[in-house]
Enzyme design. Structure first.
Site, PDB file in Angstrom:
ATOM      1  N   GLN A 130      11.529 -26.215  11.335  1.00 28.85           N
ATOM      2  CA  GLN A 130      11.450 -25.906   9.909  1.00 28.85           C
ATOM      3  C   GLN A 130      10.867 -27.094   9.146  1.00 28.85           C
ATOM      4  OE1 GLN A 130      14.941 -25.969   7.046  1.00 28.85           O
ATOM      5  NE2 GLN A 130      14.759 -23.763   7.333  1.00 28.85           N
ATOM      6  N   GLY A 131       9.777 -26.887   8.424  1.00 24.21           N
ATOM      7  CA  GLY A 131       9.145 -27.942   7.641  1.00 24.21           C
ATOM      8  C   GLY A 131       9.413 -27.762   6.164  1.00 24.21           C
ATOM      9  N   SER A 133      12.193 -30.031   4.151  1.00 26.92           N
ATOM     10  CA  SER A 133      12.554 -31.289   3.499  1.00 26.92           C
ATOM     11  C   SER A 133      11.439 -32.322   3.601  1.00 26.92           C
ATOM     12  CB  SER A 133      13.826 -31.864   4.127  1.00 26.92           C
ATOM     13  OG  SER A 133      14.922 -31.005   3.921  1.00 26.92           O
ATOM     14  N   SER A 165      14.730 -30.281  12.417  1.00 27.85           N
ATOM     15  CA  SER A 165      15.637 -30.118  13.557  1.00 27.85           C
ATOM     16  C   SER A 165      14.860 -29.694  14.802  1.00 27.85           C
ATOM     17  CB  SER A 165      16.710 -29.071  13.237  1.00 27.85           C
ATOM     18  OG  SER A 165      17.504 -29.491  12.163  1.00 27.85           O
ATOM     19  N   GLU A 248      20.511 -18.461   6.490  1.00 26.46           N
ATOM     20  CA  GLU A 248      21.178 -19.532   7.234  1.00 26.46           C
ATOM     21  C   GLU A 248      22.695 -19.423   7.133  1.00 26.46           C
ATOM     22  OE1 GLU A 248      20.498 -24.337   7.845  1.00 26.46           O
ATOM     23  OE2 GLU A 248      19.760 -23.337   6.048  1.00 26.46           O
ATOM     24  N   SER A 371      23.011 -30.312   0.042  1.00 31.18           N
ATOM     25  CA  SER A 371      23.999 -31.378  -0.087  1.00 31.18           C
ATOM     26  C   SER A 371      25.183 -30.934  -0.935  1.00 31.18           C
ATOM     27  CB  SER A 371      23.359 -32.627  -0.712  1.00 31.18           C
ATOM     28  OG  SER A 371      23.083 -32.415  -2.078  1.00 31.18           O
ATOM     29  N   GLU A 373      26.521 -32.390  -3.415  1.00 30.25           N
ATOM     30  CA  GLU A 373      26.264 -32.572  -4.842  1.00 30.25           C
ATOM     31  C   GLU A 373      25.538 -31.358  -5.427  1.00 30.25           C
ATOM     32  OE1 GLU A 373      26.995 -36.403  -2.939  1.00 30.25           O
ATOM     33  OE2 GLU A 373      25.657 -34.740  -2.490  1.00 30.25           O
TER      34      GLU A 373
END
Length: 392
Positions: A130-131, A133, A165, A248, A371, A373
């Site tokens: 997966q591209g 981030s 990953s 996901e 994340s 946050e």
């Protein structure tokens, strides 16, 4: 934990259990539970196990038959994932394609893309990464800067991706790019399918705390892919990406929680052997960890009930990821504390035991997949109706 999903899938469940009893043996049985979403351990064994599953037609049980699946329903998919976790089978090496790319193509890909890419996924002939981030666009995915420009019947891609990953094993990447140079944030993005075997793609492994290199950074320098490799529509890549990230969550909740329950049981046994339960304060924290995995179970079953009823999961699905990742980290810290000095000793060549590896890898769980946050912002703004966070 035992869950009965009803008589409609009992024959399917029994068939699956019999198959596991016959095939999860030898080297595969010796590697029960090995691997994870950020754990590249025993890669060759896991890849061989995926091919064993493929030969038994157990990959993509819910995918249409014309693409190599079994054509079954969501309930069978859930039963498969539950039984898979119950026997603690090796973590699938092809999980990126099975859990993310495949469902994305089924939902938003065109017919040619489905026929081209789905059968090789189920045959374990092509691996995917997966591209999404980037160094400046991790949790804030809308800030991606990787550019794609149309050149005749091809797209030319330039940029950098990170935290891919199992990227070092990928034959293809699905890449979120910015195709409108004047666009900002969520607009002007396009999701492309890109082959890695070309001069314009450089993949460098990233070694993590556990000494493994399942993550990678990807450098794209005039990398090329066909004009027909757009998933969804040009300029609508944000919608495609969000659909992928929504997938996901889905049926992976229950297997993850089963793994956490095993770790909690291991913690209790460790505490008994070390006399840690005699300490009332430590005993209270261990009980709290045991309760937390039961809360995960209840929340996940509620989410699965909504999915099987055809409804979009409610607030508990949004909070489940935040709760599970933070509580799992606390569980890992507690296991290491109860283990005492022995938990800080590693074998030769930095060989970690299961408890140490789980603890170290859990530190990333509050980052990947959204994340903590950002999850708190989503909960505050979209569920509680609080004012949006100020943006520069």
């Amino acid at each position: 934990m035992e869950v009965d999903f009803g008589p409609a899938v009992r024959d399917f469940r029994d068939e699956l259990r019999d198959w596991f009893a016959d095939h999860l043996v030898g080297e595969f049985a010796e590697h029960r539970g090995v691997g994870g979403p950020t754990d590249g351990a025993a890669w060759d064994v896991r890849l061989a196990w995926d091919r064993e599953l493929s030969a038994g037609n157990w990959l993509g049980v819910g995918w249409p038959k014309e693409y190599g699946g079994r054509g079954l329903g969501l309930l069978e998919e859930i039963v498969f994932e539950y039984e898979y976790a119950r026997v603690d089978a090796p973590y699938r090496a092809t999980v990126n394609a099975l859990d993310l790319l495949g469902p994305m193509l089924l939902a938003m890909g065109d017919e040619a893309q489905k026929k081209r890419f789905l059968p090789p996924v189920l045959a374990v002939e092509e691996l995917w990464g997966q591209g999404f981030s980037e160094p400046g666009a991790g949790s804030d995915l809308a800030s991606v800067r990787t550019r794609a420009e149309r050149d005749g019947d091809q797209w030319v891609v330039n940029g950098q991706k990170v935290w891919t990953s199992f990227g070092i094993h990928a034959d293809w990447l699905y890449v979120l790019t910015r195709t409108d140079p004047d666009s900002r944030r969520h607009t002007g993005l396009t999701l492309l399918l890109l082959p890695t075997d070309q001069p314009g793609v450089e993949i460098r492994p990233i070694r993590n705390l556990a000494g493994q290199d399942e993550f990678a950074e990807v450098f794209l320098s005039d990398a090329r892919t066909g004009a027909d490799m757009v998933v969804g529509e040009v300029g609508q890549g944000w919608r495609t990406a969000m659909a992928t990230l929504g997938i996901e969550r889905g049926t992976t909740l229950l297997p993850q929680q089963l793994g956490f329950e095993r770790e909690a049981a291991t913690l209790i046994e460790l505490a008994r052997t070390r006399g840690a339960l005699d300490d009332p304060m430590l005993r209270r924290r261990i009980l709290d960890a045991w309760i937390s995995v039961r809360i995960m179970r209840t929340t996940n079953l509620r989410t699965l009930a909504e999915l099987t009823a055809g409804r979009t999961p409610g607030a508990q699905a949004t909070t489940a990821k935040l709760y599970a990742s933070t509580r799992h980290q606390q569980l890992g810290h507690l296991v290491m504390e109860v283990a005492g000095p022995a938990g800080q000793i590693v074998g030769e060549d930095y060989e970690l035991d299961t408890r140490q590896r789980s603890f170290l890898l859990s530190l990333a769980e509050t980052i990947y997949g959204g994340s903590s946050e950002i999850q708190r912002n989503i909960i505050g703004e979209q569920l509680l109706g609080l004012p949006k966070e100020p943006r520069p």
